[in-house]
Design a protein around this motif. Structure first.
Motif, PDB file in Angstrom:
ATOM      1  N   VAL A 189       0.831  -1.199   0.000  1.00 52.92           N
ATOM      2  CA  VAL A 189       0.000   0.000   0.000  1.00 52.92           C
ATOM      3  C   VAL A 189       0.870   1.255   0.000  1.00 52.92           C
ATOM      4  CG1 VAL A 189      -1.597   1.353   1.417  1.00 52.92           C
ATOM      5  CG2 VAL A 189      -1.999  -1.088   1.077  1.00 52.92           C
ATOM      6  N   HIS A 190       1.940   1.219   0.796  1.00 52.76           N
ATOM      7  CA  HIS A 190       2.824   2.379   0.903  1.00 52.76           C
ATOM      8  C   HIS A 190       3.499   2.678  -0.435  1.00 52.76           C
ATOM      9  CE1 HIS A 190       4.214   5.015   4.178  1.00 52.76           C
ATOM     10  NE2 HIS A 190       5.244   5.250   3.390  1.00 52.76           N
ATOM     11  N   ILE A 191       3.797   1.662  -1.213  1.00 54.21           N
ATOM     12  CA  ILE A 191       4.415   1.873  -2.525  1.00 54.21           C
ATOM     13  C   ILE A 191       3.509   2.742  -3.400  1.00 54.21           C
ATOM     14  CG2 ILE A 191       5.050   0.727  -4.692  1.00 54.21           C
ATOM     15  CD1 ILE A 191       6.062  -1.626  -2.957  1.00 54.21           C
ATOM     16  N   PHE A 192       2.250   2.322  -3.510  1.00 55.30           N
ATOM     17  CA  PHE A 192       1.313   3.084  -4.340  1.00 55.30           C
ATOM     18  C   PHE A 192       0.979   4.437  -3.703  1.00 55.30           C
ATOM     19  CE2 PHE A 192       0.632  -1.270  -5.775  1.00 55.30           C
ATOM     20  CZ  PHE A 192       0.646  -1.100  -7.154  1.00 55.30           C
ATOM     21  N   TYR A 193       0.939   4.470  -2.390  1.00 61.20           N
ATOM     22  CA  TYR A 193       0.686   5.723  -1.671  1.00 61.20           C
ATOM     23  C   TYR A 193       1.761   6.752  -2.000  1.00 61.20           C
ATOM     24  CZ  TYR A 193      -0.266   8.715   2.431  1.00 61.20           C
ATOM     25  OH  TYR A 193      -0.556   9.765   3.272  1.00 61.20           O
ATOM     26  N   GLU A 194       3.009   6.309  -2.010  1.00 60.27           N
ATOM     27  CA  GLU A 194       4.098   7.244  -2.278  1.00 60.27           C
ATOM     28  C   GLU A 194       4.246   7.550  -3.766  1.00 60.27           C
ATOM     29  OE1 GLU A 194       5.279   9.047  -0.176  1.00 60.27           O
ATOM     30  OE2 GLU A 194       4.575   7.961   1.589  1.00 60.27           O
ATOM     31  N   ILE A 195       3.828   6.636  -4.637  1.00 58.14           N
ATOM     32  CA  ILE A 195       3.787   6.986  -6.064  1.00 58.14           C
ATOM     33  C   ILE A 195       2.854   8.180  -6.261  1.00 58.14           C
ATOM     34  CG2 ILE A 195       2.942   6.219  -8.328  1.00 58.14           C
ATOM     35  CD1 ILE A 195       3.952   3.420  -7.625  1.00 58.14           C
ATOM     36  N   ALA A 196       1.685   8.113  -5.619  1.00 61.46           N
ATOM     37  CA  ALA A 196       0.755   9.245  -5.682  1.00 61.46           C
ATOM     38  C   ALA A 196       1.335  10.464  -4.973  1.00 61.46           C
ATOM     39  CB  ALA A 196      -0.578   8.850  -5.050  1.00 61.46           C
ATOM     40  N   GLY A 197       2.065  10.233  -3.868  1.00 57.86           N
ATOM     41  CA  GLY A 197       2.654  11.345  -3.130  1.00 57.86           C
ATOM     42  C   GLY A 197       3.724  12.067  -3.916  1.00 57.86           C
ATOM     43  N   VAL A 198       4.605  11.316  -4.557  1.00 58.06           N
ATOM     44  CA  VAL A 198       5.662  11.920  -5.366  1.00 58.06           C
ATOM     45  C   VAL A 198       5.066  12.701  -6.526  1.00 58.06           C
ATOM     46  CG1 VAL A 198       7.610  11.425  -6.887  1.00 58.06           C
ATOM     47  CG2 VAL A 198       7.396  10.204  -4.725  1.00 58.06           C
ATOM     48  N   SER A 199       4.164  12.061  -7.255  1.00 56.78           N
ATOM     49  CA  SER A 199       3.560  12.731  -8.414  1.00 56.78           C
ATOM     50  C   SER A 199       2.720  13.928  -7.968  1.00 56.78           C
ATOM     51  CB  SER A 199       2.703  11.743  -9.206  1.00 56.78           C
ATOM     52  OG  SER A 199       1.717  11.150  -8.394  1.00 56.78           O
ATOM     53  N   GLY A 200       2.025  13.799  -6.815  1.00 57.70           N
ATOM     54  CA  GLY A 200       1.217  14.907  -6.323  1.00 57.70           C
ATOM     55  C   GLY A 200       2.063  16.094  -5.897  1.00 57.70           C
ATOM     56  N   ALA A 201       3.172  15.836  -5.201  1.00 53.74           N
ATOM     57  CA  ALA A 201       4.041  16.925  -4.748  1.00 53.74           C
ATOM     58  C   ALA A 201       4.679  17.647  -5.926  1.00 53.74           C
ATOM     59  CB  ALA A 201       5.124  16.366  -3.824  1.00 53.74           C
ATOM     60  N   PHE A 202       5.223  16.891  -6.889  1.00 53.30           N
ATOM     61  CA  PHE A 202       5.862  17.521  -8.043  1.00 53.30           C
ATOM     62  C   PHE A 202       4.841  18.238  -8.923  1.00 53.30           C
ATOM     63  CE2 PHE A 202       9.500  14.229  -7.793  1.00 53.30           C
ATOM     64  CZ  PHE A 202      10.207  15.069  -6.943  1.00 53.30           C
ATOM     65  N   THR A 203       3.666  17.627  -9.102  1.00 54.64           N
ATOM     66  CA  THR A 203       2.623  18.266  -9.907  1.00 54.64           C
ATOM     67  C   THR A 203       2.170  19.576  -9.270  1.00 54.64           C
ATOM     68  OG1 THR A 203       1.824  16.118 -10.708  1.00 54.64           O
ATOM     69  CG2 THR A 203       0.316  17.986 -10.894  1.00 54.64           C
ATOM     70  N   THR A 204       2.056  19.576  -7.944  1.00 53.84           N
ATOM     71  CA  THR A 204       1.633  20.792  -7.249  1.00 53.84           C
ATOM     72  C   THR A 204       2.691  21.885  -7.338  1.00 53.84           C
ATOM     73  OG1 THR A 204       0.325  19.477  -5.690  1.00 53.84           O
ATOM     74  CG2 THR A 204       0.859  21.734  -5.039  1.00 53.84           C
ATOM     75  N   GLY A 205       3.955  21.524  -7.039  1.00 58.07           N
ATOM     76  CA  GLY A 205       5.021  22.525  -7.012  1.00 58.07           C
ATOM     77  C   GLY A 205       5.431  23.042  -8.371  1.00 58.07           C
ATOM     78  N   LEU A 206       5.381  22.182  -9.376  1.00 58.96           N
ATOM     79  CA  LEU A 206       5.871  22.567 -10.706  1.00 58.96           C
ATOM     80  C   LEU A 206       4.752  22.879 -11.692  1.00 58.96           C
ATOM     81  CD1 LEU A 206       8.713  19.902 -11.103  1.00 58.96           C
ATOM     82  CD2 LEU A 206       8.934  22.295 -10.407  1.00 58.96           C
ATOM     83  N   GLY A 207       3.529  22.411 -11.434  1.00 58.31           N
ATOM     84  CA  GLY A 207       2.448  22.596 -12.390  1.00 58.31           C
ATOM     85  C   GLY A 207       1.288  23.413 -11.866  1.00 58.31           C
ATOM     86  N   LEU A 208       0.654  22.947 -10.798  1.00 60.11           N
ATOM     87  CA  LEU A 208      -0.581  23.577 -10.332  1.00 60.11           C
ATOM     88  C   LEU A 208      -0.359  24.962  -9.734  1.00 60.11           C
ATOM     89  CD1 LEU A 208      -2.312  20.456  -8.702  1.00 60.11           C
ATOM     90  CD2 LEU A 208      -2.848  21.535 -10.897  1.00 60.11           C
TER      91      LEU A 208
END
Length: 546
Positions: A189-208
């Motif tokens: 679960v943590h693997i997929f949780y952090e995949i979403a976390g990494v993509s969410g953090a980078f998407t927020t900081g660099l895109g949104l």
């Protein structure tokens, strides 16, 4: 057990068809939740930072940005404590999946309120070709008082605390109390949780944030949270633990339950009782006492590095608060790597002790921060700092996953012994609340200290020596020493005597139950009215455990 001998290739085959289905549903919902959470948390912290800096510039007063941001985060954490306390009695009465879905839906509603307030006061999405007239020009923000963020963030903190605590107990409901299954599920679960976390953090900081502005960059949060709430309703959990029929309240007391004020009073009693029970389970057993430092202190350290230090580095070192999400993304990537390692090595490293020691040592990396001099307004250095956060996130992940699995499996035998409060929920609530209280008190005080030094010297490096390097070194030493408390923990890769410890705890509980039953039969405990009914329930709960 047969699955312990199974190779890593057949790990997925260890779970039954229903367990696989539940895990898949849980993971999909969790990824929506985590992506939305990264967008919300990253946006709110940077929004508050920018607005408080803007307010200080307009008023010509000394900046108190990180004191106020620390207070904002601290209050949010304090309200998370309330949310975490709510979970113990709620999950005893209703299915965990239902409580989880409702909590995340309430969370979604209140994340939308801040954008509504911003729009109603003249705020808008950041214009495409917006040019700042000065460093603190954010004219596209709404014209509401910045302190208005605080009550909204506090209310979302209640829902956040409930969701985060449930995340730590629901795996037991899905796969049972088997330690190896729990470790593998937690890691998976943590693997997929952090995949979403990494993509969410980078998407927020660099895109949104660059495109929408941090006043609307979390527009996806209420949408993703609602989707997660709907998905989680389809989980078929094992732990639908309702009150035991023998322990039901009498008809007279049941009628009194309709009284709103009695229900509120009883609720507060149960909240305090859950903390008391959780703390007593932790501190009277050698098997569990070390968990307070290894769980609560390390969780505080890692959250402070992500939510406290990363925004300070981004604002004071790099000159761009949005880049804190890049740094957090590096930590999330490290957590992803840690989850992968635990998933494949859970059969080799059977206890969380080695991982806690490694996590404590990795924390010492932070000593470079006070002595690092990156040029401002250069995103390259945000990525360099993010890279140093990867091992920190790695240590946090492997420690957290192993500790959660250990707690879930070790406390499962106490679960059915209590009428109104889940033992697992109470212990995790106590540990999680301990971390929240530490963070809620320390973060605003440290932020005030940082602001005062920055105003006088225009640098935060002397502060970082104390708040980052020295503070986290003390935590590292305390955690490392604590790992030698349990039986058999002296070795490099210990195998704790869980069976013997569990048996002694269970015997103690059963002996106390026998004494209580005799007292009840002899008429020494009698229910008289609502007040005595509540009192009896508390006494019964205490005796049931201890």
């Amino acid at each position: 057990m047969p699955f312990e001998k199974t190779g890593s290739i057949r790990i997925w085959a260890l779970f039954s068809a229903q367990e696989k289905r539940n895990i898949a549903i849980y993971v999909v919902g969790l990824m929506f939740y985590k992506f939305g959470l990264e967008a919300f948390n990253g946006s709110i912290v940077t929004l508050a930072t920018n607005r408080y800096e803007q307010d200080a510039f307009k008023s010509g007063t000394p900046s108190r940005t990180f004191e106020k941001v620390g207070l904002l985060s601290g209050l949010n954490q304090a309200f998370q404590c309330i949310g975490s306390i709510l979970i113990a009695p709620l999950t005893k009465r209703w299915p965990t999946r239902t409580v989880l879905s409702i909590s995340i839906f309430v969370f979604a509603l209140f994340t939308a309120i801040l954008m509504i307030v911003d729009s109603a006061t003249g705020g808008r999405i950041k214009p495409t070709n917006f040019q700042q007239a000065h460093e603190y020009d954010y004219s596209y923000y709404g014209r509401y008082n910045t302190n208005g963020i605080i009550p909204i963030y506090c209310i979302t903190g209640v829902a956040y605390g409930m969701v985060e605590l449930i995340r730590r107990v629901i795996p037991r409901d899905i796969v049972g109390d088997n330690d190896q299954k729990l470790k593998r599920m937690d890691a998976l679960v943590h693997i997929f949780y952090e995949i979403a976390g990494v993509s969410g953090a980078f998407t927020t900081g660099l895109g949104l944030i660059p495109r929408l502005g941090n006043n609307y960059s979390f527009i996806i949060t209420p949408i993703f949270f609602t989707i997660a709430a709907i998905i989680w309703l389809f989980i078929r959990t094992l732990g639908l633990a309702m009150t035991n029929p023998e322990a039901q309240i009498s008809s007279d007391d049941a009628n009194s339950k309709s009284n709103y004020f009695v229900s509120v009073i009883k609720g507060f009693i149960l909240f305090g009782q859950s903390i008391y029970i959780g703390g007593k389970i932790i501190f009277i057993n050698r098997k569990f006492i070390w968990l307070w430092s290894c769980y609560s202190l390390t969780l505080y350290a890692h959250r402070y590095l992500e939510n406290g230090i990363a925004p300070q580095i981004a604002q004071r070192y790099l000159g761009n608060s949005a880049w804190s999400q890049i740094i957090v993304g590096g930590s999330n990537f490290g957590e992803l790597l840690g989850a992968v390692v635990v998933f494949f090595l859970s059969g080799v490293i059977k206890t969380p002790i080695p991982w806690s020691r490694l996590d404590a040592l990795i924390l010492l990396i932070v000593w470079y921060i006070p002595y690092y001099y990156p040029p401002s307004n250069n995103v390259k250095y945000a990525w360099i700092i993010a890279a140093t956060y990867i091992p920190i996130g790695f240590g946090s992940s492997i420690d957290d996953i192993s500790l959660n699995a250990y707690i879930q499996s070790s406390l499962s035998h106490l679960e059915s012994k209590h009428k109104n409060i889940s033992a697992l929920g109470a212990v995790v609530a106590f540990l999680y609340s301990s971390y929240i209280i530490i963070y809620a008190i320390a973060n605003p005080l440290l932020g005030k200290y940082l602001d005062s030094v920055y105003q006088s010297s225009k640098t935060v490096r002397p502060v970082f020596v104390n708040t980052v390097a020295i503070q986290l070194t003390i935590i590292s030493v305390v955690v490392f020493v604590s790992t030698f408390i349990p039986k058999g923990a002296i070795t490099l890769n210990p195998s704790l005597l869980q069976e013997n410890d569990s048996a002694s705890v269970t015997d103690s509980v059963e002996n106390t139950n026998v004494m209580f039953n005799k007292n009840r039969e002899s008429g020494e405990v009698v229910r008289k009215g609502v007040a005595q009914g509540v009192k009896k329930e508390m006494n019964s709960d205490m005796n049931t455990y201890f």
